[in-house]
Design a protein around this motif. Structure first.
Motif, mmCIF file in Angstrom:
data_model
loop_
_atom_site.group_PDB
_atom_site.id
_atom_site.type_symbol
_atom_site.label_atom_id
_atom_site.label_comp_id
_atom_site.label_asym_id
_atom_site.label_seq_id
_atom_site.Cartn_x
_atom_site.Cartn_y
_atom_site.Cartn_z
ATOM 1 N N VAL A 47 0.909 -1.239 -0.032
ATOM 2 C CA VAL A 47 -0.052 -0.155 -0.104
ATOM 3 C C VAL A 47 0.970 1.337 -0.031
ATOM 4 O O VAL A 47 1.597 1.391 1.086
ATOM 5 N N ASN A 48 1.021 1.916 -1.031
ATOM 6 C CA ASN A 48 1.843 3.095 -1.255
ATOM 7 C C ASN A 48 0.898 4.306 -0.698
ATOM 8 O O ASN A 48 -0.258 4.299 -0.488
ATOM 9 N N ASN A 49 1.693 5.424 -0.936
ATOM 10 C CA ASN A 49 0.996 6.766 -0.298
ATOM 11 C C ASN A 49 0.822 7.754 -1.573
ATOM 12 O O ASN A 49 1.878 8.102 -2.172
ATOM 13 N N LEU A 50 -0.451 8.536 -1.666
ATOM 14 C CA LEU A 50 -0.751 9.607 -2.440
ATOM 15 C C LEU A 50 -0.624 10.765 -1.403
ATOM 16 O O LEU A 50 -1.691 10.677 -0.618
ATOM 17 N N ARG A 51 0.101 11.842 -1.454
ATOM 18 C CA ARG A 51 0.232 12.839 -0.443
ATOM 19 C C ARG A 51 -0.200 14.105 -1.287
ATOM 20 O O ARG A 51 0.389 14.643 -2.425
#
Length: 802
Positions: A224-228
């Motif tokens: 699970v990666n991150n969109l900031r």
């Protein structure tokens, strides 16, 4: 993940009790959706935490993908699919008396992008997680999207896109990760107590950048990666007085709207402010993370990759230099070496107006320290290049020319990699648009053809086709999309071809029902659905499409001819024009006027219908693309960098009607000329006209009676209510010599269109063409694109088993 239907129902009921203290049947669809979103977010949370922990503990090299746009669409169904629990949740909700489709409809499209650029960024985020690439998105949390499009008397009217009017269940506010971004003021270089020259800031306007994180789930894995996304807020403690309404509004506006109107100075300044805002916040955030690793700053490029998606985030380069010089105390030479190794740049266009340029004085006023650094980068570039190539060559590659800062030049000079997004586009960059830079830095240039995520554009949006494919070749293609190639073995299987035709008809019936309900237009699902869905721009040539439609209509009105036996056609448009782009808005008015004329003329027996859907976006695309028979990709050759709607429509079995532009060339290389409808000039012929100045649109007008009749219809009253718009478009084609060669390609386009009748009536042939397009579409998966980026630009880990 593994979860039973009974377990899901218990957790759903527990969540709704916690949130609303009531029974499920007392909730509105919005409340049911929020409840479901909270449950799904909880399912994701453990893997999200674990992924971040593993990246930090293993000191995995991470990619930070900077983009002014992200266009993820709705996330509910996508997250459930990637978690592997879509069917379980549907069935569990049905047991509870909740209709899952109603919950899908409640969710808002996230207003974070406009078109292909933002959708590509969203596909890349999905693919990075699926391919186990340690990747992060970095952008702006716009409170309002581009705009909500309405048609009033055929004219585009822009309304606010308040997509955040309801709770966004997918985001998490991280106030403890906020960064301060400085604007305006004065910056002086002064000697400190240690004898170092450091900048001193005075009278700055400080803005608090607060991050909102969204989990990007991989498909049936634990990544699970991150969109900031950053929101602009007023600092809690500030030396400047922020009490005035004007000051507060100036900060609020930074993250208020995607692409504010830049027809005024204030609008342009706001766009520039947006660009520095998310760049500065993002790069500061990266260095905050990196310092925790305890690794010397000199090794930054071994642990971090910063990718610049188009020119908007180009200030990543001087901002990273600022932080390395001013806060880390590195020398210029050391900081520049690190910056170049860390940053990479994707060019998305050769269009001059899309290669951003900013007046020096604007940059100097808004971000004075960044301006100083850009000037020094340019000074050193000129100094080194002049020694090698001479003054004239160097001036052409200068970042600053005649008081204008060229952001593409800065991106190229400050990056170790520059990639185009289709083979043709990359060759044009090297040989034409950026030729001087290619001569100077040939090793930096490379191609990475764009891709799409087949999970969104087939598994989610066309479940009938997805199930049919799995019945014949198994399910491995869902993780290895190039295995769609196995469908070629069934080219002569009449049973499969009939089923493929039925799936398409079912999708067309659903779209026809939607069009009738929302627009009051009845369309025949057995007609050819001819689709052009993309941003409204003159080079994409929606005008060529509508002139052909008008030509068909006028032929039908002339009386009995063989063309009256044509297969019925439904022409479907979806497009927004930028608010200040008056010519594009005139074309919208023309299309709507032609639609009114044709759709209300009973004498043509419904042979032609024209549908222009309002407010085209991801969710509408998911309805239209599975129903398309023809994919219009008719841009003037060399102008479309890649295109991705061509790939989405191909994946769903549409036949591509195209010029050999952008990725259409590579689609042709896969499926062959015989499985497309090709027309128009090629690159060499276009450049001959450019070089010789020998194109004269009046000559075509005067010698082509059919085309002349269509153009005259723009100004002779044939089409009601377009007096001004018709004259403007007529003049653009004749008085101003047809900039995008619409008249030159008209006959070739009409000839390609005329082939559709005979092909479509041969159902076996048509379905075979459709099947072969699907079979080759897996090779355009963004999973493979991302793996190429990972291997050849970012040098990061990925799952090599896909």
């Amino acid at each position: 993940m593994e979860i039973s239907k009974e377990q899901f129902k218990k957790e759903y009921n527990r969540a709704l009790t916690s949130l609303y203290a009531t029974e499920v049947h007392d909730l509105t669809p919005l409340e049911q959706y929020i409840t479901l979103g909270s449950v799904v977010k909880e399912y994701t949370a453990q893997n999200w935490m674990q992924t971040k922990r593993e990246y930090q503990q293993n000191q995995a090299k991470q990619v930070y993908y900077f983009s002014i746009e992200f266009l993820p669409g709705k996330l509910l169904k996508s997250n459930l699919l990637n978690l592997g629990i879509l069917d379980t949740v549907r069935e569990g909700l049905a047991d509870l008396g909740v209709d899952f489709t109603h919950l899908e409809e409640v969710e808002s499209d996230q207003g974070l992008g406009n078109g292909g650029l933002g959708r590509l960024a969203a596909c890349f985020m999905d693919s990075m997680a699926t391919c186990d690439v340690p990747g992060n998105g970095n952008g702006i949390r716009y409170r309002h999207g581009l705009f909500r499009q309405k048609f009033v008397n055929g004219y585009q009217v822009e309304l606010p896109d308040n997509w955040l009017r309801h709770e966004n269940v997918w985001e998490t506010r991280r106030e403890n990760k906020a960064e301060t971004v400085r604007f305006y003021g004065q910056v002086h270089l002064e000697e400190n107590e240690e004898g170092q020259i450091v900048p001193t800031y005075r009278n700055t306007q400080d803005v608090l950048a607060v991050p909102y994180d969204t989990a990007m789930t991989g498909y049936e894995n634990d990544t699970v990666n991150n969109l900031r996304l950053w929101s602009a807020e007023i600092p809690a403690s500030a030396e400047v007085d922020y009490s005035s309404e004007g000051m507060r509004k100036s900060i609020h506006n930074i993250s208020d709207m995607l692409y504010p109107d830049d027809s005024s100075y204030d609008g342009r300044m706001l766009r520039l402010k947006q660009e520095y805002f998310f760049v500065s916040a993002g790069v500061q955030s990266i260095l905050r993370y990196y310092r925790k690793l305890g690794v010397p700053m000199e090794h930054l490029a071994e642990n971090i990759s910063i990718h610049i998606n188009d020119t908007h985030p180009t200030m990543c380069i001087p901002e990273l230099m600022r932080l390395l010089l001013d806060e880390e105390g590195l020398t210029w030479e050391a900081a520049w070496a690190i910056t170049m190794k860390t940053c990479s740049y994707t060019n998305h266009t050769i269009m001059a107006e899309a290669l951003e340029k900013w007046p020096e004085h604007m940059v100097a006023e808004l971000v004075p320290r960044i301006y100083q650094i850009i000037c020094e980068i340019n000074r050193r570039h000129i100094e080194s290049m002049t020694l090698l190539y001479g003054a004239q060559f160097t001036w052409r590659t200068s970042i600053i020319q005649d008081g204008i800062i060229h952001m593409a030049h800065l991106a190229i000079i400050g990056s170790h990699s520059i990639n185009g997004v289709a083979k043709l586009h990359t060759e044009i960059l090297k040989e034409k648009a950026l030729h001087d830079f290619y001569l100077a830095f040939p090793a930096r240039f490379n191609n990475k053809t764009n891709g799409i995520t087949h999970r969104r554009w087939l598994l989610l949006s066309n479940e009938g086709l997805s199930d049919l494919i799995s019945d014949y070749i198994g399910t491995e293609w869902k993780k290895k999309p190039n295995e769609l190639y196995l469908l070629k073995a069934f080219k002569e299987d009449s049973v499969l071809l009939d089923k493929l035709e039925q799936v398409k008809l079912d999708n067309k019936m659903r779209l026809a029902e939607y069009v009738k309900e929302t627009m009051g237009i009845e369309i025949d699902p057995h007609a050819v659905f001819d689709v052009q869905i993309k941003r409204l721009h003159a080079y994409k040539r929606q005008l060529l499409n509508v002139l052909h439609i008008l030509s068909l209509y006028l032929k039908l009105k002339e009386g009995p001819t063989p063309e009256q036996e044509m297969v019925p056609r439904v022409f479907i448009f979806g497009a927004k024009a930028a608010p200040s782009y008056s010519y594009a808005k005139e074309i919208i008015k023309l299309i709507n006027a032609v639609a009114d004329l044709i759709n209300n003329d009973t004498s043509i027996n419904n042979k032609i219908k024209v549908v222009f859907v309002e407010n085209y976006g991801v969710t509408l695309a998911e309805k239209i693309i599975p129903a398309a028979d023809i994919s219009e990709q008719i841009s003037l050759v060399t102008k479309e960098a890649s295109g991705t709607s061509n790939m989405k429509l191909m994946l769903n079995g549409a036949i591509t009607l195209a010029t050999l532009d952008g990725a259409n060339v590579e689609i042709r290389d896969k499926v062959g000329d015989e499985n497309m409808l090709l027309f128009g000039m090629q690159e060499a012929e276009l450049y001959h006209f450019y070089d010789s100045h020998s194109y004269h649109s009046h000559d075509i007008y005067n010698h082509n009676p059919r085309l002349k009749r269509c153009l005259d219809a723009l100004v002779d009253g044939t089409i009601p209510n377009i007096e001004a718009e018709g004259q403007e478009i007529f003049d653009s084609l004749l008085k101003y010599n047809d900039e995008y060669f619409v008249l030159k390609d008209y006959d070739s386009y009409v000839a390609a269109q005329s082939r559709i009748d005979s092909l479509y009536t041969d159902r076996k042939k048509w379905n075979q063409m459709s099947l072969l397009n699907i079979a080759h579409a897996g090779e355009f998966s963004s999973d493979y694109t991302i793996m190429h980026y990972a291997d050849e630009i970012w040098n990061v880990h990925h799952n090599k088993n896909l």
